[in-house]
Motif scaffolding. Structure first.
Motif: not given
Ligand SMILES: [Zn+2]
Ligand SMILES: [Zn+2]
Length: 136
Positions: A101-105
């Motif tokens: 899952k794409l990381i939320d920065l």
């Protein structure tokens, strides 16, 4: 449950629960290890982490504070998947770009911004430190 793994898929791992921290690190070591602009580390308790497929190779280096840093990577494709002080340390740092899952920065803490590449822009309002964050 967060799942992730290396680029070729031989190494797979997962971790549950709330991560302890998310750091974007602009230090030279992270630029070198990622061969890119910065490293992204999601710190999780070791108790929440498990390797579900494959067996990593480990490369170890001394750190500035006299400890060691061990990097676990896929022997087939070379992707780094996590980093740890030792095989028994209480936490480890999952390379956040390895997660499925794409990381939320949007709430990441930026460290070593004194080494940040020109042109990399940190969103306003995010916590940032010129070097390591203060201990504690
Ligand atoms: Zn691989
Ligand atoms: Zn770094």
């Amino acid at each position: 449950m967060r799942t992730g793994g290396c680029q070729c898929g031989r190494l797979r791992c997962e971790s549950a629960g709330e991560p302890l921290a998310l750091h974007v690190c602009h230090c030279r070591e992270c630029q070198k290890q990622s061969a890119s602009a910065f490293g992204m580390s999601l710190t999780v308790p070791r108790s929440s982490f498990s390797l579900t497929a494959g067996e990593p190779n480990v490369w170890s280096r001394p750190t500035d504070n006299g400890g060691r840093s061990e990097a676990a990577f896929c022997p087939a494709c070379g992707s780094r998947v996590w980093r740890q002080a030792s095989a028994t340390s209480e936490t480890l740092n999952v390379k956040a770009g390895s997660l499925d899952k794409l990381i939320d920065l949007a709430s990441a803490v930026h460290i070593w911004v004194s080494r940040k590449l020109r042109g990399v822009v940190i969103p306003e309002g995010l916590e940032q430190h010129p070097r390591e964050p203060p201990a504690g």
